[in-house]
Design a protein around this motif. Structure first.
Motif, PDB file in Angstrom:
ATOM      1  N   SER A  20     138.941  71.675  12.672  1.00  0.00           N
ATOM      2  CA  SER A  20     139.691  71.855  13.912  1.00  0.00           C
ATOM      3  C   SER A  20     139.621  73.295  14.400  1.00  0.00           C
ATOM      4  O   SER A  20     139.451  73.553  15.601  1.00  0.00           O
ATOM      5  CB  SER A  20     141.153  71.438  13.695  1.00  0.00           C
ATOM      6  OG  SER A  20     141.886  71.560  14.888  1.00  0.00           O
ATOM      7  N   ARG A  24     137.973  74.498  18.026  1.00  0.00           N
ATOM      8  CA  ARG A  24     139.063  74.732  18.966  1.00  0.00           C
ATOM      9  C   ARG A  24     138.816  75.942  19.863  1.00  0.00           C
ATOM     10  O   ARG A  24     138.681  77.066  19.365  1.00  0.00           O
ATOM     11  CB  ARG A  24     140.373  74.927  18.183  1.00  0.00           C
ATOM     12  CG  ARG A  24     141.630  75.071  19.021  1.00  0.00           C
ATOM     13  CD  ARG A  24     141.982  73.777  19.719  1.00  0.00           C
ATOM     14  NE  ARG A  24     142.030  72.648  18.806  1.00  0.00           N
ATOM     15  CZ  ARG A  24     143.103  72.316  18.073  1.00  0.00           C
ATOM     16  NH1 ARG A  24     144.197  73.032  18.146  1.00  0.00           N
ATOM     17  NH2 ARG A  24     143.067  71.269  17.282  1.00  0.00           N
ATOM     18  N   ALA A 324     146.601  68.980  11.708  1.00  0.00           N
ATOM     19  CA  ALA A 324     146.807  69.253  13.134  1.00  0.00           C
ATOM     20  C   ALA A 324     148.148  69.920  13.391  1.00  0.00           C
ATOM     21  O   ALA A 324     148.259  70.795  14.265  1.00  0.00           O
ATOM     22  CB  ALA A 324     146.699  67.965  13.940  1.00  0.00           C
ATOM     23  N   GLY A 353     145.236  70.010  21.347  1.00  0.00           N
ATOM     24  CA  GLY A 353     144.140  69.123  20.980  1.00  0.00           C
ATOM     25  C   GLY A 353     142.969  69.156  21.955  1.00  0.00           C
ATOM     26  O   GLY A 353     143.111  69.490  23.125  1.00  0.00           O
TER      27      GLY A 353
END
Length: 356
Positions: A20, A24, A324, A353
């Motif tokens: 992530s 990101r 997350a 997200g």
């Protein structure tokens, strides 16, 4: 300007957090910690299943990572069984000016509930480095704070709050920690670590007290309860193989007593395969897992949350969701005042997200 981030550990939760961070916008991966000699020296992308190399390789040199003076470290290393070592690692980052978001040391979900031996060194390190630390996940975390707070926002009056995780853990490949903590595969006369006196309250008592503080009520005491269900035939699943007579399901809770009655309850019903403990509560609609909050009062509210779909196993989805929760909080934590913080003190909409 992007926030410079370190990922600390690449295990069940860490590999998802690492992926992530790499993907990101607004975050720049500058370091990765790994304990395993087989992971040290490997590119971060390889460790989380991405194809394009990042140029950032894993190291087991904590001092070198601290010296990077990153904006934030995502600390997902298993810490409950090694709290002293984890505390040294975390306070080193905090004192050097690096904020920390974490999914371990779950006693810190609601810092006012945490014991002084853990809370005070972290608070001191935050003061030295002008930094902030935040711990959360899916449970403990989301199911015991954000989910009931959402339900309470719809309530005129709340007489009882029941928070439940009901989950089939059979597909979760973590017998060494999760399985051992629950006592899966042992005989019922053996008391697993999670059910030693005071352990449940130390973990889930924090969310109980957070809700009580938000409601302005006083918790008179925290009560613990637990029971086990033993297999009647062999159960063979990803987690482990359980023989007849061994524990294949557990049910436990922490109850916050208000005015002489259990008013805020954090309960788990965890089993290996849907055949285990058939008389205990099950998720609605034949789902394999649910995070549920039930508010008894006016008007009465029930919210059922499911993670995973036909493409993602619910246990894998729970791990992704836990990662997350940490990664999504990075910008808010970096902008927060120094000190130990918690969900009630941060912006609720910690949503970062990716869209396709």
């Amino acid at each position: 300007m992007s926030l410079r981030v370190i990922q600390f550990s690449t295990g069940n939760v860490g590999r998802h957090a690492l992926r992530s961070i790499i993907r990101r916008p607004g975050l720049e991966l500058v370091g990765v910690h790994a304990n395993s000699p087989g992971k040290v020296g490997r590119d971060a992308a390889e460790l989380c299943g991405l194809d394009t190399a990042t140029g950032v390789v894993a190291t087991d040199d904590v001092d070198a990572l601290v010296a990077l003076k990153a904006d934030c470290v995502v600390y997902t290393s298993q810490a409950e069984s090694r709290p002293d070592a984890a505390l040294r690692e975390i306070t080193a980052f905090l004192a050097a000016g690096t904020n920390v978001v974490g999914t371990s040391l779950v006693w810190l979900i609601y810092p006012p509930h945490a014991d002084a031996w853990l809370r005070e060194p972290i608070e001191a390190a935050c003061e030295t480095g002008g930094t902030t630390m935040y711990v959360n996940g899916i449970d403990p975390g989301f199911s015991g704070d954000l989910l009931p707070l959402a339900a309470l926002s719809l309530s005129e009056r709340a007489d009882e709050i029941l928070v439940q995780e009901i989950c089939d853990y059979g597909s979760y490949d973590d017998a060494e920690f999760t399985g051992a903590s629950f006592g899966f595969g042992t005989t019922p006369d053996r008391v697993p670590p999670l059910f030693l006196p005071g352990v449940l309250a130390s973990i889930w008592g924090g969310p109980v007290r957070l809700l009580a503080d938000r409601l302005g009520v006083v918790v008179d005491e925290l009560r613990e309860r637990h029971e086990a269900w033993t297999a009647t035939q062999t159960i063979d699943c990803t987690m482990m193989t359980v023989a007849p007579g061994e524990v294949a399901a557990v049910r436990f809770a922490v109850e916050g007593v208000v005015g002489g009655r259990a008013a805020i309850i954090m309960e788990h019903v965890n089993r290996l395969t849907s055949a285990a403990a058939p008389d205990w509560p099950t998720p609605p609609g034949g789902r394999p897992g649910v995070h549920r909050v039930v508010i008894k009062g006016v008007p009465g509210v029930e919210i059922n949350t499911h993670v995973g779909d036909e493409y993602t196993d619910h246990n894998e989805a729970g791990v992704i969701a836990t990662a997350a929760k940490a990664v999504n909080a990075i910008p808010a934590v970096c902008a927060a005042p120094p000190g130990l913080t918690h969900l009630s003190a941060l912006p609720v909409a910690q949503v970062q997200g990716l869209m396709p």
